[in-house]
Design a protein around this motif. Structure first.
Motif, PDB file in Angstrom:
ATOM      1  N   THR A  95      -6.612   1.664  -1.828  1.00  0.00           N
ATOM      2  CA  THR A  95      -8.021   1.466  -2.144  1.00  0.00           C
ATOM      3  C   THR A  95      -8.431   0.028  -1.836  1.00  0.00           C
ATOM      4  OG1 THR A  95      -7.717   0.974  -4.510  1.00  0.00           O
ATOM      5  CG2 THR A  95      -8.024   3.282  -3.889  1.00  0.00           C
ATOM      6  N   PRO A  96      -9.625  -0.178  -1.274  1.00  0.00           N
ATOM      7  CA  PRO A  96     -10.000  -1.492  -0.726  1.00  0.00           C
ATOM      8  C   PRO A  96      -9.957  -2.644  -1.710  1.00  0.00           C
ATOM      9  CG  PRO A  96     -11.490   0.214   0.075  1.00  0.00           C
ATOM     10  CD  PRO A  96     -10.631   0.860  -0.973  1.00  0.00           C
ATOM     11  N   LYS A  97     -10.567  -2.490  -2.886  1.00  0.00           N
ATOM     12  CA  LYS A  97     -10.618  -3.620  -3.821  1.00  0.00           C
ATOM     13  C   LYS A  97      -9.226  -3.988  -4.312  1.00  0.00           C
ATOM     14  CE  LYS A  97     -13.591  -5.593  -5.198  1.00  0.00           C
ATOM     15  NZ  LYS A  97     -14.481  -5.367  -6.347  1.00  0.00           N
ATOM     16  N   CYS A  98      -8.437  -2.993  -4.675  1.00  0.00           N
ATOM     17  CA  CYS A  98      -7.084  -3.262  -5.146  1.00  0.00           C
ATOM     18  C   CYS A  98      -6.257  -3.941  -4.068  1.00  0.00           C
ATOM     19  CB  CYS A  98      -6.423  -1.960  -5.589  1.00  0.00           C
ATOM     20  SG  CYS A  98      -4.723  -2.170  -6.137  1.00  0.00           S
ATOM     21  N   ALA A  99      -6.376  -3.458  -2.826  1.00  0.00           N
ATOM     22  CA  ALA A  99      -5.604  -4.064  -1.739  1.00  0.00           C
ATOM     23  C   ALA A  99      -5.993  -5.521  -1.540  1.00  0.00           C
ATOM     24  CB  ALA A  99      -5.817  -3.271  -0.446  1.00  0.00           C
ATOM     25  N   LEU A 100      -7.285  -5.806  -1.601  1.00  0.00           N
ATOM     26  CA  LEU A 100      -7.746  -7.184  -1.435  1.00  0.00           C
ATOM     27  C   LEU A 100      -7.129  -8.096  -2.491  1.00  0.00           C
ATOM     28  CD1 LEU A 100      -9.699  -9.249  -0.102  1.00  0.00           C
ATOM     29  CD2 LEU A 100     -11.424  -8.492  -1.754  1.00  0.00           C
ATOM     30  N   LEU A 101      -7.179  -7.670  -3.748  1.00  0.00           N
ATOM     31  CA  LEU A 101      -6.666  -8.500  -4.836  1.00  0.00           C
ATOM     32  C   LEU A 101      -5.139  -8.562  -4.834  1.00  0.00           C
ATOM     33  CD1 LEU A 101      -9.035  -7.150  -7.632  1.00  0.00           C
ATOM     34  CD2 LEU A 101      -9.207  -9.377  -6.490  1.00  0.00           C
ATOM     35  N   ALA A 102      -4.505  -7.393  -4.740  1.00  0.00           N
ATOM     36  CA  ALA A 102      -3.048  -7.332  -4.853  1.00  0.00           C
ATOM     37  C   ALA A 102      -2.355  -8.045  -3.704  1.00  0.00           C
ATOM     38  CB  ALA A 102      -2.601  -5.877  -4.913  1.00  0.00           C
ATOM     39  N   LEU A 103      -2.823  -7.825  -2.500  1.00  0.00           N
ATOM     40  CA  LEU A 103      -2.129  -8.397  -1.346  1.00  0.00           C
ATOM     41  C   LEU A 103      -2.425  -9.876  -1.165  1.00  0.00           C
ATOM     42  CD1 LEU A 103      -2.526  -5.383   1.092  1.00  0.00           C
ATOM     43  CD2 LEU A 103      -0.554  -5.997  -0.313  1.00  0.00           C
ATOM     44  N   THR A 104      -3.621 -10.305  -1.561  1.00  0.00           N
ATOM     45  CA  THR A 104      -3.903 -11.748  -1.561  1.00  0.00           C
ATOM     46  C   THR A 104      -2.959 -12.459  -2.529  1.00  0.00           C
ATOM     47  OG1 THR A 104      -6.232 -11.416  -0.994  1.00  0.00           O
ATOM     48  CG2 THR A 104      -5.648 -13.514  -2.025  1.00  0.00           C
ATOM     49  N   ALA A 105      -2.799 -11.879  -3.725  1.00  0.00           N
ATOM     50  CA  ALA A 105      -1.873 -12.463  -4.703  1.00  0.00           C
ATOM     51  C   ALA A 105      -0.435 -12.352  -4.238  1.00  0.00           C
ATOM     52  CB  ALA A 105      -2.048 -11.759  -6.047  1.00  0.00           C
TER      53      ALA A 105
END
Length: 386
Positions: A95-105
């Protein structure tokens, strides 16, 4: 087979129902490979149940599907703290929002393997500043990943065409889907006459069904247009609409359908869609965009042919003329033509349904798809030049 990294893995999604409904099998495979798995999603009973079913630990982090700078920053800080504490070797985010947050971290905390399971592009169909923002968010999320795994060939092509990620990072599950379909759970069954009568359906009139969210992106305008055209021709059929009504435009669509002259029944979200599928002779998905539509696999496993669009993801979900029919997105007349063909020919639609089940039970095995995500998906073969 990839080596086990650190012995710890994170599997994440914005909302927990996505993990519970679609990815428990993948999480179990991670555990079978020797990983201790942490499930991360917004809090709720679905997260606890997914953790229990997969034998994993639940770590709730509130995440919003919509753009919300304050809440997104708070979620990112929690992600950084969690990953710094458990030090996983693998982070798999969908899912886009989770991927943005999780993978940035994950990149900031130097997680060695970072997988973005991309199941569609919200930017398709958007324009102006909103599209530019969504393009930027996808590039950041995909840029933070060591692998971007898409779930259809047409989505693979769209990601490349939009230049969202380096080609060498992009992968695809083959032949498609994020999790396949359980063909024992979704199996042919006789219609429940009592249910049908309770919904006001005539057992002697064919049912055209839609299963999904009631929102513009699912092509509800096209569905209504086609149904009214068929009604105007005097075609005998009933429309059955099943799915969540929690989008901003859902209520308006419910009212539009109920205030037409159509023989239509609208049902809200259903925990088990199989009884509703069993009432249908034809399933319709007039969607404007998808990654790979799960609902088409479920219908196919129950021997129900689907009429869907040539939009991204949708066109990969049927073999046109063999397991279902394709028509151009947002073309109500073309959809009416396809439905007319099937409503008037029971033998043809039954043949499509049988072929659909054969195809999905042989090609979309859940373990095969999960293995590709856990061990690394492949690059699809180049398209043949015409």
């Amino acid at each position: 087979m990839r080596p086990v990294l650190n012995g710890r893995a994170v599997f994440a999604s914005t909302v927990p129902v996505t993990i519970l409904k679609f990815h428990v099998n993948t999480v179990r495979m991670l555990r079978a490979r020797g990983y201790e798995v942490a499930l991360v999603s917004s809090d709720g009973a679905d997260l606890a149940e997914a953790a229990e079913q997969s034998g994993s630990a639940a770590h709730p982090i509130p995440m919003s599907r919509s753009i919300s700078p304050v809440r997104d920053l708070a979620a990112l800080i929690r992600w950084l703290g969690l990953l710094a504490r458990i030090r996983p070797g693998v982070v798999i985010a969908g899912t886009p929002k989770c991927a943005l947050l999780a993978l940035t971290a994950a990149r900031a905390t130097r997680v060695p393997r970072r997988v973005y399971m991309c199941g569609g592009l919200r930017l398709e169909g958007e324009q102006g500043w909103r599209k530019k923002l969504l393009v930027g968010m996808e590039r950041v999320a995909m840029g933070a990943a060591t692998e971007v795994v898409v779930n259809s060939r047409s989505l693979y092509d769209e990601v490349l065409a939009a230049e969202l990620v380096r080609p060498e990072v992009l992968r695809q599950t083959l032949p498609g889907s994020s999790h396949g379909v359980d063909s024992e759970h979704f199996a042919p069954r006789p219609p429940d006459r009592t249910l049908g009568l309770s919904l006001g359906l005539d057992p002697d009139v064919p049912v055209v069904g839609f299963v999904g969210r009631l929102t513009r992106d699912k092509g509800i305008d096209t569905l209504i247009e086609a149904a009214l055209l068929l009604e105007g021709e005097g075609r005998a059929f009933q429309l059955l609409v099943v799915g969540p009504q929690n989008e901003p435009d859902s209520a308006a669509y419910v009212q539009r359908i109920r205030h037409t002259t159509l023989s239509a029944t609208v049902v809200g979200d259903a925990d088990d869609v199989r009884p509703y599928f069993a009432l249908m002779q034809v399933h319709v998905l007039p969607s404007l965009r998808e990654g790979f539509p799960n609902v088409v696999l479920e219908a196919a496993a129950m021997e129900i042919p689907t009429v869907t669009t040539t939009a991204t993801g949708c066109r990969d979900s049927v073999l046109d003329g063999t397991t279902g029919l394709l028509f151009p997105a947002e073309d109500g007349r073309a959809l009416a033509l396809a439905l007319r063909e099937l409503l008037g020919n029971a033998e043809a639609r039954q043949a499509l349904g049988r072929a659909a089940r054969v195809w999905v039970t042989s090609e979309f095995l859940p373990d095969r798809i999960a293995e590709q995500i856990v061990n690394g998906a492949t690059v699809p073969a180049p398209k043949e030049k015409l």
